[in-house]
Design a protein around this motif. Structure first.
Motif, PDB file in Angstrom:
ATOM      1  N   ASN A  15       0.892  -1.197  -0.107  1.00 40.03           N
ATOM      2  CA  ASN A  15       0.015  -0.084   0.076  1.00 40.03           C
ATOM      3  C   ASN A  15       0.919   1.331  -0.002  1.00 40.03           C
ATOM      4  O   ASN A  15       0.880   1.946   0.979  1.00 40.03           O
ATOM      5  CB  ASN A  15      -1.006  -0.236   1.148  1.00 40.03           C
ATOM      6  CG  ASN A  15      -1.777  -1.260   1.330  1.00 40.03           C
ATOM      7  OD1 ASN A  15      -2.691  -1.294   0.438  1.00 40.03           O
ATOM      8  ND2 ASN A  15      -1.419  -2.274   2.191  1.00 40.03           N
ATOM      9  N   PRO A  16       1.644   1.417  -1.058  1.00 40.79           N
ATOM     10  CA  PRO A  16       2.578   2.662  -1.059  1.00 40.79           C
ATOM     11  C   PRO A  16       1.993   3.958  -1.182  1.00 40.79           C
ATOM     12  O   PRO A  16       2.592   4.927  -0.671  1.00 40.79           O
ATOM     13  CB  PRO A  16       3.291   2.182  -2.498  1.00 40.79           C
ATOM     14  CG  PRO A  16       2.410   1.652  -3.204  1.00 40.79           C
ATOM     15  CD  PRO A  16       1.653   0.540  -2.317  1.00 40.79           C
ATOM     16  N   LEU A  17       0.701   4.042  -1.346  1.00 40.54           N
ATOM     17  CA  LEU A  17       0.082   5.570  -1.262  1.00 40.54           C
ATOM     18  C   LEU A  17      -0.672   5.640  -0.215  1.00 40.54           C
ATOM     19  O   LEU A  17      -1.254   6.795   0.132  1.00 40.54           O
ATOM     20  CB  LEU A  17      -0.877   5.709  -2.563  1.00 40.54           C
ATOM     21  CG  LEU A  17      -0.420   5.577  -3.823  1.00 40.54           C
ATOM     22  CD1 LEU A  17      -1.578   5.389  -5.009  1.00 40.54           C
ATOM     23  CD2 LEU A  17       0.746   6.451  -3.982  1.00 40.54           C
ATOM     24  N   VAL A  18      -0.740   4.934   0.821  1.00 37.92           N
ATOM     25  CA  VAL A  18      -1.208   5.012   2.388  1.00 37.92           C
ATOM     26  C   VAL A  18      -0.141   5.856   3.062  1.00 37.92           C
ATOM     27  O   VAL A  18       0.997   5.769   2.956  1.00 37.92           O
ATOM     28  CB  VAL A  18      -1.373   3.633   3.008  1.00 37.92           C
ATOM     29  CG1 VAL A  18      -1.659   4.145   4.577  1.00 37.92           C
ATOM     30  CG2 VAL A  18      -2.569   2.946   2.442  1.00 37.92           C
ATOM     31  N   ASN A  19      -0.925   7.063   3.643  1.00 34.91           N
ATOM     32  CA  ASN A  19      -0.121   8.045   4.415  1.00 34.91           C
ATOM     33  C   ASN A  19      -0.195   7.525   5.846  1.00 34.91           C
ATOM     34  O   ASN A  19      -1.394   7.742   6.520  1.00 34.91           O
ATOM     35  CB  ASN A  19      -0.578   9.233   4.105  1.00 34.91           C
ATOM     36  CG  ASN A  19       0.561  10.186   4.875  1.00 34.91           C
ATOM     37  OD1 ASN A  19       1.451  10.023   5.464  1.00 34.91           O
ATOM     38  ND2 ASN A  19       0.140  11.454   4.628  1.00 34.91           N
ATOM     39  N   LEU A  20       0.388   6.858   6.563  1.00 31.57           N
ATOM     40  CA  LEU A  20       0.132   6.163   7.971  1.00 31.57           C
ATOM     41  C   LEU A  20       0.622   7.062   9.085  1.00 31.57           C
ATOM     42  O   LEU A  20       1.897   7.481   8.974  1.00 31.57           O
ATOM     43  CB  LEU A  20       0.782   4.785   8.019  1.00 31.57           C
ATOM     44  CG  LEU A  20       0.340   4.192   9.530  1.00 31.57           C
ATOM     45  CD1 LEU A  20      -0.909   3.895   9.672  1.00 31.57           C
ATOM     46  CD2 LEU A  20       1.104   2.721   9.416  1.00 31.57           C
ATOM     47  N   HIS A  21      -0.175   7.519   9.988  1.00 31.07           N
ATOM     48  CA  HIS A  21       0.216   8.279  11.281  1.00 31.07           C
ATOM     49  C   HIS A  21       0.253   7.227  12.405  1.00 31.07           C
ATOM     50  O   HIS A  21      -1.032   6.837  12.492  1.00 31.07           O
ATOM     51  CB  HIS A  21      -0.367   9.529  11.281  1.00 31.07           C
ATOM     52  CG  HIS A  21      -0.328  10.601  10.193  1.00 31.07           C
ATOM     53  ND1 HIS A  21       0.334  11.870  10.653  1.00 31.07           N
ATOM     54  CD2 HIS A  21      -0.600  10.535   9.029  1.00 31.07           C
ATOM     55  CE1 HIS A  21       0.279  12.373   9.294  1.00 31.07           C
ATOM     56  NE2 HIS A  21      -0.301  11.480   8.560  1.00 31.07           N
TER      57      HIS A  21
END
Length: 168
Positions: A90-96
């Protein structure tokens, strides 16, 4: 979403508590719009992070920002799943990842690698606790912060800084 009780919140996120499970509140944003949220704890078989990845994560979220408010920092097992499976798929997920306490099985090296891969890792601030209280807890009572909430934030922030910047 079924709200949690104040007891569950204080027992999991409390700075002086040592619950046997991790509690995870999540928010999913598409651009700036909140499109999903929820909360849960570990199961007997899986950590909360694994539950999110395996059961809660939806294909429609593959190009979204995901925010986790978790009671413990992720363990090495969960960080390795994130590093080796979830993030590459999931390279486009921006995880915080925003956590309250440092779990004893959290490696500084894995935290650094997550950060290097673009995962934003932070310590829960008093405002984060208040946000979770207002959004996930079912009560009319105001949030009563722990007396050492600011000291905990400083201590855990110092640990996180050392983890990310390599000053073990």
């Amino acid at each position: 979403m079924i709200p949690m009780s104040p007891h569950i919140f204080y027992s999991h996120y409390g700075l002086d508590t040592n619950p046997p499970a991790t509690h995870l509140c999540y928010e999913v944003y598409r651009q700036a719009e909140l499109i999903a949220s929820g909360h849960f704890t570990n199961t007997d078989e899986e950590h909360a992070e694994e539950v999110f990845i395996g059961e809660r994560f939806q294909e429609a979220w593959r190009n979204c920002t995901i925010v986790w408010y978790i009671s413990w920092s992720p363990c090495d097992h969960c960080m390795e799943i994130l590093l080796n499976t979830f993030l590459p798929r999931n390279p486009l997920v921006n995880l915080h990842i925003i956590f309250a306490k440092v779990y004893r099985h959290t490696s500084m090296n894995n935290v650094r690698e997550l950060s290097d891969r673009g995962v934003q890792i932070c310590v829960m601030t008093p405002q984060d606790f208040l946000r979770c209280w207002n959004h996930y807890v079912e009560t009319e009572e105001p949030f009563v912060p722990w007396t050492d909430i600011h000291r905990n934030y400083q201590r855990v922030s110092n640990w996180l800084y050392r983890a990310i910047h390599g000053n073990n």
